[in-house]
Design an enzyme around this catalytic site. Structure first.
Site, mmCIF file in Angstrom:
data_model
loop_
_atom_site.group_PDB
_atom_site.id
_atom_site.type_symbol
_atom_site.label_atom_id
_atom_site.label_comp_id
_atom_site.label_asym_id
_atom_site.label_seq_id
_atom_site.Cartn_x
_atom_site.Cartn_y
_atom_site.Cartn_z
ATOM 1 N N PHE A 21 0.855 -1.184 0.000
ATOM 2 C CA PHE A 21 0.000 0.000 0.000
ATOM 3 C C PHE A 21 0.897 1.242 0.000
ATOM 4 C CE2 PHE A 21 -2.866 3.185 1.752
ATOM 5 C CZ PHE A 21 -4.016 2.936 1.025
ATOM 6 N N ASP A 62 1.039 -4.389 8.946
ATOM 7 C CA ASP A 62 -0.095 -3.517 8.669
ATOM 8 C C ASP A 62 -1.321 -4.425 8.510
ATOM 9 O OD1 ASP A 62 -2.067 -1.886 7.581
ATOM 10 O OD2 ASP A 62 -0.628 -0.656 6.478
ATOM 11 N N TYR A 105 -11.607 2.412 9.549
ATOM 12 C CA TYR A 105 -12.777 2.700 8.708
ATOM 13 C C TYR A 105 -13.104 1.596 7.709
ATOM 14 C CZ TYR A 105 -8.936 4.645 5.842
ATOM 15 O OH TYR A 105 -7.762 4.833 5.171
ATOM 16 N N ARG A 137 -12.076 -4.733 -7.895
ATOM 17 C CA ARG A 137 -11.947 -5.328 -6.564
ATOM 18 C C ARG A 137 -13.306 -5.415 -5.866
ATOM 19 N NH1 ARG A 137 -8.452 -2.504 -1.748
ATOM 20 N NH2 ARG A 137 -10.145 -1.014 -1.936
HETATM 21 C C1 LIG Z 1 -6.344 1.711 4.052
HETATM 22 C C2 LIG Z 1 -4.916 1.465 4.310
HETATM 23 C C3 LIG Z 1 -4.139 2.400 4.980
HETATM 24 C C4 LIG Z 1 -4.750 3.718 5.330
HETATM 25 O O1 LIG Z 1 -3.898 4.632 5.885
HETATM 26 P P1 LIG Z 1 -4.491 5.991 6.452
HETATM 27 O O2 LIG Z 1 -3.309 6.706 6.931
HETATM 28 O O3 LIG Z 1 -5.441 5.645 7.559
HETATM 29 O O4 LIG Z 1 -5.182 6.683 5.344
HETATM 30 C C5 LIG Z 1 -2.827 2.082 5.248
HETATM 31 N N1 LIG Z 1 -2.301 0.897 4.883
HETATM 32 C C6 LIG Z 1 -3.039 -0.034 4.233
HETATM 33 C C7 LIG Z 1 -2.441 -1.345 3.858
HETATM 34 C C8 LIG Z 1 -4.353 0.236 3.917
HETATM 35 O O5 LIG Z 1 -5.077 -0.664 3.264
#
Ligand SMILES: *Cc1c(COP(=O)(O)O)cnc(C)c1O
Length: 405
Positions: free
Chosen positions: A123, A192, A217, A364
């Site tokens: 990500f 993560d 979220y 997806r």
């Molecule tokens: C959704 C997601 C995030 C989101 O990060 P934010 O800082 O809360 O926007 C981070 N890492 C992964 C793998 C995600 O899927």
């Protein structure tokens, strides 16, 4: 298909939970992995926090309504969902900010080593946060494809940072095995859990993980921009120093000392004043997921996604699956590759089937089993078959990119 789906729904032990969410009429929501649905109890809870706790009780609520304890209390509720002890988890800030804190902390725990190892295609924020530290001269970013991670784990690696369930493909890493490999190389591990926490059973302590972050979220249904969570294994808490040494992470914030002393516990990850409205909304979502149980959710999500594939096959849809074939090795999603994935996704949304598109060619579908029915699978498959067969995705209106995909 639809009859079979209804039979499966009739025998579904989780069927009752759909009523605990506000799923809009006419919508098949296959994007709970991006923004979870609204739990029905959330608006009333927010109304209460706003009108009573804030409106009437004002600043007293930090004590009387327990606002000050909410980050730790909520962390304690998330802990059993991810195989952690209650005192090892805190809710605060965003995933990105928590990544910054914990990558920095891990580097400080491994003096003489600077490499943070991850995989290309992780990500983006995870990779960008390493890059930010690299620009400050504090880290060295190394990306190695999955199959080369073991080789890349050498004596320079301070931290292995991976996303448990890949956001695009849903492919799961073997958390226990990779954590062991990192430890054998003298490195720490930061997982993560954004696409696994609340979706499938995670066993951080069983795998001896060092650190973790996760999202509020998505599967936890905390609402747009909900606060994130962070985990520090008990054995590291006393030695974890994070650079965002804000007053809320101080051992005694209301002593107003000139010198920073970190809180003895995981509260040391806090930085500024927590957003109480966000925490209150997230708590409703977490309570609901905990009540249903992640084991139950994951079992149903595997059945839903396999049923969806079956429906697609019976409808004659042949799309290239980029998620693992075996449901036990993927998270709660299915991703397909198609050159026109964006337009197909838009055409589906116009029909009320909400999935999402991930650049450049991924379609997806997320399966949040708390509020999805087998009937939704059959219907979504029918819509997808019709969209592909009719070619309606070719309409101009479906080809213009919006800011958020
Ligand atoms: C959704 C997601 C995030 C989101 O990060 P934010 O800082 O809360 O926007 C981070 N890492 C992964 C793998 C995600 O899927």
């Amino acid at each position: 298909m639809i009859d079979r789906a209804r039979t499966l729904d009739a025998g579904d032990p989780l069927a009752q939970y759909r009523g605990r969410f506000d799923v809009p009429e006419g919508v098949i929501y296959l994007d709970g992995n991006s923004l979870g649905c609204l739990p029905s109890a959330t608006p009333a809870r927010l109304e209460q926090v706003v009108r009573e706790e804030w409106g009437s009780d004002l600043i007293r609520s930090w004590n009387t309504a327990g606002w000050i304890d909410m980050p730790a209390k909520l962390g304690g509720k998330i802990a059993p969902l991810i195989g952690a002890q209650p005192q090892e988890v805190i809710v605060s800030d965003s995933v990105s900010v928590n990544l910054f804190k914990l990558i920095s902390a891990a580097l400080a725990l491994r003096p003489g080593r600077k490499v943070v190892l991850s995989e290309p295609g992780n990500f983006p924020t995870d990779i960008y946060m390493i890059e930010g530290l690299e620009k400050q001269g504090l880290a060295e970013r190394r990306l190695a494809p999955r199959e080369e991670l073991h080789e890349a784990l050498d004596e320079d690696v301070a931290l292995l940072l991976l996303t448990h369930a890949h956001y695009k493909t849903g492919e799961l890493f073997d958390m226990a095995e990779l954590t062991r490999a990192a430890h054998d190389a003298g490195a720490l591990v930061l997982w993560d859990l954004s696409h696994s926490g609340g979706a499938l059973p995670v066993d951080l302590n069983g795998c001896e993980a060092d650190f973790a972050v996760g999202c509020g979220y998505k599967y936890l249904n905390g609402g747009p921009g909900a606060p994130a969570y962070a985990f520090i294994a008990q054995r590291h808490i006393a030695d974890t120093q994070q650079p965002l040494s804000g007053w809320m992470g101080h051992a005694a914030p209301f002593a107003f000392d000139d010198d920073y002393r970190p809180a003895p516990g995981v509260e040391r990850l806090l930085c500024g004043t927590p957003g109480i409205l966000g925490l209150a909304a997230l708590e409703v979502g977490v309570d609901l997921i905990a009540e249903i149980g992640v084991e139950n959710l994951y079992a149903k999500s595997q059945r839903l996604s396999e049923f969806f594939r079956q429906c697609l096959a019976e409808s004659g849809v042949e799309l290239e699956l980029v998620s693992p074939d075996d449901p036990a090795t993927r998270g709660s999603q299915l991703s397909f590759r198609h050159d026109e994935a964006y337009a197909i996704c838009q055409a589906l949304i116009a029909r009320g089937v909400i999935g999402d598109f991930r650049d450049p060619d991924i379609l997806r579908f997320g399966f949040a089993p708390a509020y999805l029915r087998y009937e939704d699978m059959a219907e979504a498959a029918r819509h997808l078959a019709e969209v592909l067969e009719s070619g309606e995705w070719q309409r101009d209106e479906f080809r213009t990119r919006a800011a958020v995909t």
